[in-house]
Motif scaffolding. Structure first.
Motif, PDB file in Angstrom:
ATOM      1  N   SER A 186       0.833  -1.200   0.000  1.00  0.00           N
ATOM      2  CA  SER A 186       0.000   0.000   0.000  1.00  0.00           C
ATOM      3  C   SER A 186       0.871   1.256   0.000  1.00  0.00           C
ATOM      4  N   TYR A 187       0.499   2.241  -0.794  1.00  0.00           N
ATOM      5  CA  TYR A 187       1.253   3.497  -0.879  1.00  0.00           C
ATOM      6  C   TYR A 187       0.267   4.650  -0.880  1.00  0.00           C
ATOM      7  N   SER A 188       0.738   5.796  -0.324  1.00  0.00           N
ATOM      8  CA  SER A 188      -0.112   6.972  -0.483  1.00  0.00           C
ATOM      9  C   SER A 188       0.685   7.985  -1.298  1.00  0.00           C
ATOM     10  N   CYS A 189       0.034   8.704  -2.195  1.00  0.00           N
ATOM     11  CA  CYS A 189       0.814   9.638  -3.023  1.00  0.00           C
ATOM     12  C   CYS A 189       0.060  10.941  -3.265  1.00  0.00           C
ATOM     13  N   GLY A 190       0.747  11.857  -3.881  1.00  0.00           N
ATOM     14  CA  GLY A 190       0.192  13.171  -4.182  1.00  0.00           C
ATOM     15  C   GLY A 190      -0.846  13.084  -5.296  1.00  0.00           C
ATOM     16  N   PRO A 191      -1.614  14.181  -5.527  1.00  0.00           N
ATOM     17  CA  PRO A 191      -2.717  14.117  -6.481  1.00  0.00           C
ATOM     18  C   PRO A 191      -2.293  13.781  -7.918  1.00  0.00           C
ATOM     19  N   ALA A 192      -1.188  14.376  -8.415  1.00  0.00           N
ATOM     20  CA  ALA A 192      -0.788  14.137  -9.813  1.00  0.00           C
ATOM     21  C   ALA A 192      -0.337  12.685  -9.980  1.00  0.00           C
ATOM     22  N   SER A 193       0.435  12.224  -9.002  1.00  0.00           N
ATOM     23  CA  SER A 193       0.922  10.851  -9.036  1.00  0.00           C
ATOM     24  C   SER A 193      -0.260   9.874  -8.957  1.00  0.00           C
ATOM     25  N   ALA A 194      -1.233  10.185  -8.082  1.00  0.00           N
ATOM     26  CA  ALA A 194      -2.403   9.307  -7.920  1.00  0.00           C
ATOM     27  C   ALA A 194      -3.184   9.223  -9.232  1.00  0.00           C
ATOM     28  N   ARG A 195      -3.266  10.356  -9.949  1.00  0.00           N
ATOM     29  CA  ARG A 195      -3.992  10.349 -11.235  1.00  0.00           C
ATOM     30  C   ARG A 195      -3.295   9.412 -12.220  1.00  0.00           C
ATOM     31  N   LEU A 196      -1.978   9.556 -12.307  1.00  0.00           N
ATOM     32  CA  LEU A 196      -1.201   8.742 -13.243  1.00  0.00           C
ATOM     33  C   LEU A 196      -1.309   7.252 -12.883  1.00  0.00           C
ATOM     34  N   LEU A 197      -1.176   6.956 -11.581  1.00  0.00           N
ATOM     35  CA  LEU A 197      -1.200   5.556 -11.163  1.00  0.00           C
ATOM     36  C   LEU A 197      -2.609   4.956 -11.279  1.00  0.00           C
ATOM     37  N   SER A 198      -3.630   5.811 -11.171  1.00  0.00           N
ATOM     38  CA  SER A 198      -4.999   5.313 -11.387  1.00  0.00           C
ATOM     39  C   SER A 198      -5.171   4.914 -12.849  1.00  0.00           C
ATOM     40  N   THR A 199      -4.571   5.701 -13.756  1.00  0.00           N
ATOM     41  CA  THR A 199      -4.632   5.340 -15.176  1.00  0.00           C
ATOM     42  C   THR A 199      -3.927   4.007 -15.388  1.00  0.00           C
ATOM     43  N   LEU A 200      -2.795   3.830 -14.724  1.00  0.00           N
ATOM     44  CA  LEU A 200      -2.068   2.558 -14.851  1.00  0.00           C
ATOM     45  C   LEU A 200      -2.933   1.409 -14.332  1.00  0.00           C
ATOM     46  N   ALA A 201      -3.618   1.642 -13.206  1.00  0.00           N
ATOM     47  CA  ALA A 201      -4.460   0.579 -12.633  1.00  0.00           C
ATOM     48  C   ALA A 201      -5.643   0.259 -13.554  1.00  0.00           C
ATOM     49  N   ASP A 202      -6.248   1.283 -14.172  1.00  0.00           N
ATOM     50  CA  ASP A 202      -7.416   1.065 -15.047  1.00  0.00           C
ATOM     51  C   ASP A 202      -7.011   0.410 -16.366  1.00  0.00           C
ATOM     52  N   ALA A 203      -6.007   1.018 -17.018  1.00  0.00           N
ATOM     53  CA  ALA A 203      -5.644   0.565 -18.369  1.00  0.00           C
ATOM     54  C   ALA A 203      -4.603  -0.539 -18.337  1.00  0.00           C
ATOM     55  N   ARG A 204      -4.002  -0.730 -17.174  1.00  0.00           N
ATOM     56  CA  ARG A 204      -2.918  -1.696 -16.970  1.00  0.00           C
ATOM     57  C   ARG A 204      -1.699  -1.375 -17.817  1.00  0.00           C
ATOM     58  N   GLU A 205      -1.666  -0.173 -18.358  1.00  0.00           N
ATOM     59  CA  GLU A 205      -0.460   0.285 -19.053  1.00  0.00           C
ATOM     60  C   GLU A 205      -0.453   1.795 -19.098  1.00  0.00           C
ATOM     61  N   LEU A 206       0.743   2.358 -19.308  1.00  0.00           N
ATOM     62  CA  LEU A 206       0.873   3.805 -19.480  1.00  0.00           C
ATOM     63  C   LEU A 206       1.555   4.024 -20.815  1.00  0.00           C
ATOM     64  N   ALA A 207       0.855   4.746 -21.670  1.00  0.00           N
ATOM     65  CA  ALA A 207       1.406   4.973 -23.011  1.00  0.00           C
ATOM     66  C   ALA A 207       2.435   6.095 -22.952  1.00  0.00           C
ATOM     67  N   PRO A 208       3.465   6.024 -23.808  1.00  0.00           N
ATOM     68  CA  PRO A 208       4.441   7.110 -23.849  1.00  0.00           C
ATOM     69  C   PRO A 208       3.844   8.342 -24.534  1.00  0.00           C
ATOM     70  N   PRO A 209       4.384   9.506 -24.332  1.00  0.00           N
ATOM     71  CA  PRO A 209       5.491   9.839 -23.437  1.00  0.00           C
ATOM     72  C   PRO A 209       4.994   9.972 -21.996  1.00  0.00           C
ATOM     73  N   LEU A 210       5.830   9.511 -21.074  1.00  0.00           N
ATOM     74  CA  LEU A 210       5.436   9.473 -19.662  1.00  0.00           C
ATOM     75  C   LEU A 210       5.976  10.692 -18.931  1.00  0.00           C
ATOM     76  N   ARG A 211       5.111  11.398 -18.216  1.00  0.00           N
ATOM     77  CA  ARG A 211       5.608  12.534 -17.416  1.00  0.00           C
ATOM     78  C   ARG A 211       5.346  12.228 -15.954  1.00  0.00           C
ATOM     79  N   THR A 212       6.439  12.119 -15.189  1.00  0.00           N
ATOM     80  CA  THR A 212       6.277  11.775 -13.768  1.00  0.00           C
ATOM     81  C   THR A 212       7.198  12.636 -12.907  1.00  0.00           C
TER      82      THR A 212
END
Ligand code: SIN
Ligand code: CO
Length: 371
Positions: free
Chosen positions: A312-338
């Motif tokens: 379990s991890y807790s993160c900031g709002p921008a990171s949470a948005r990105l990781l939610s996309t990863l959880a939903d789509a099971r992938e992150l398309a390039p280009p990646l901004r983190t």
């Protein structure tokens, strides 16, 4: 969902024809030989149901009779990309409800007997055909001492023959019996519906690991007794007030649900990458190629809480948005901004084998088995 989910069966003809040949008997025989994949063979011998657990040698399967048996392979979505793709067809249901994709091969006349499941299940017909009988009967009494869950009195109310690509949805506790007509492959996409008892006992286990109750039993007012065999009533009162400390908050429940649902099954192992990039190299490649979750990874989010494979991890709002996309789509398309913190997290997950750099798609990928 409005009309059928958890309410009544749904038969959808030619719902998923593109998956007819997605998994073959040979694929299943190969998977059944692996010790990291759960498999079973079920058959009826002289009227009694028998179950054998894998791994099975190819030669042992070849020696089975021509008819009347079934090979069941669990969590095929975690090892075959084409089964994972089939699972994504059901992404209109939260992954939190998902259990796995089980795939069965049945020889002619094979089946697992009349039973019910504690699952919502979508039964998708692959190759061959299967006759399904279903019943909404109240009597769910099981045959005693059977290694396979078999209903004592199955009284079918409806019946359908499923052809390749057809789909049958059954809510939990609907009695059903599927018997193959010829060689038959069936995909069962199961969504867990745990009992309150099961949830409660797992929650108590979870609480036990994080509980810190204060104080110790004290009775400075204890009087000498002539009945030492009797529990003093004051002891019950004191114990009861000590146990009043056993409380939990909604945050505990979130933590329990997230960790519990993403906990890998017992036989799951994550292979670390054979060639590890440095954090800088990894970040560069991830930005260019994107990332995807390992087929075995379970990832869920709840607001800014991220759960991955029981962690379990807790993160900031921008990171949470990105990781939610990863959880939903099971992938992150390039280009990646983190940001730096997210990059570090992704790097740790990459090193643990939870995520991989997004490989370029090749024509052979469809049937490739993830190693
Ligand atoms: C099977 O594929 O044989 C069994 C599926 C089920 O009845 O849930
Ligand atoms: Co079933």
């Amino acid at each position: 969902m409005r009309q059928h989910w958890q309410k009544k069966p749904l038969l959808a003809r030619t719902a998923l024809p593109e998956y007819t040949n997605a998994v073959t008997r040979d694929d299943l025989v190969a998977l059944a030989g692996r010790s990291d994949v759960e498999s079973r063979i079920i058959r009826q011998i002289s009227g009694c149901w028998k179950v054998q657990h894998g791994p099975f040698k190819r030669s042992a399967i070849a020696r089975l009779p021509r008819s009347g048996w079934t090979l069941l392979v669990q969590s095929v979505d975690q090892v075959l990309p084409q089964a994972a793709r089939l699972l994504r067809e059901f992404a209109f249901i939260p992954y939190a409800r998902l259990d796995d994709v089980m795939v069965s091969y049945a020889a002619p006349g094979g089946g697992v007997g009349p039973h019910f499941d504690s699952y919502d299940v979508f039964l998708v017909q692959g190759q061959g055909a299967r006759r399904w009988q279903v019943s909404h009967q109240r009597d769910l009494e099981l045959v005693d001492d059977s290694p396979v869950k078999i209903l004592r009195n199955f009284r079918p109310q409806r019946e359908w023959v499923l052809e390749p690509g057809d789909l049958l949805y059954l809510p939990p506790a609907w009695a059903h019996n599927g018997v193959s007509i010829g060689d038959c492959i069936t995909y069962s996409i199961g969504f867990r519906a745990p009992s309150a008892h099961e949830l409660g006992s797992r929650f108590l286990e979870f609480l036990q690991d994080r509980m810190a109750l204060r104080g110790m039993y004290a009775d400075p007012d204890l009087k000498a007794t002539r009945t030492p065999g009797t529990i003093p009533p004051a002891m019950i009162t004191r114990t009861s007030s000590m146990l009043q400390q056993l409380r939990w908050s909604e945050t505990d429940v979130v933590e329990f649900v997230g960790r519990d649902l993403t906990e890998p099954k017992m036989q799951v192992v994550f292979d670390r990458p054979s060639r590890t990039f440095t954090p800088e190299d990894f970040a560069k490649r991830a930005t260019r190629k994107g990332l995807k979750l390992n087929l075995r990874t379970r990832m869920l989010t709840y607001g800014r809480r991220i759960f991955i494979n029981g962690e379990s991890y807790s993160c900031g709002p921008a990171s949470a948005r990105l990781l939610s996309t990863l959880a939903d789509a099971r992938e992150l398309a390039p280009p990646l901004r983190t940001d730096t913190r997210t990059r570090r997290l992704l790097y740790d997950w990459y090193r643990a084998g939870y995520i991989t750099l997004h490989p370029r798609k090749s024509s052979g990928e469809r049937r490739m088995q993830e190693s």
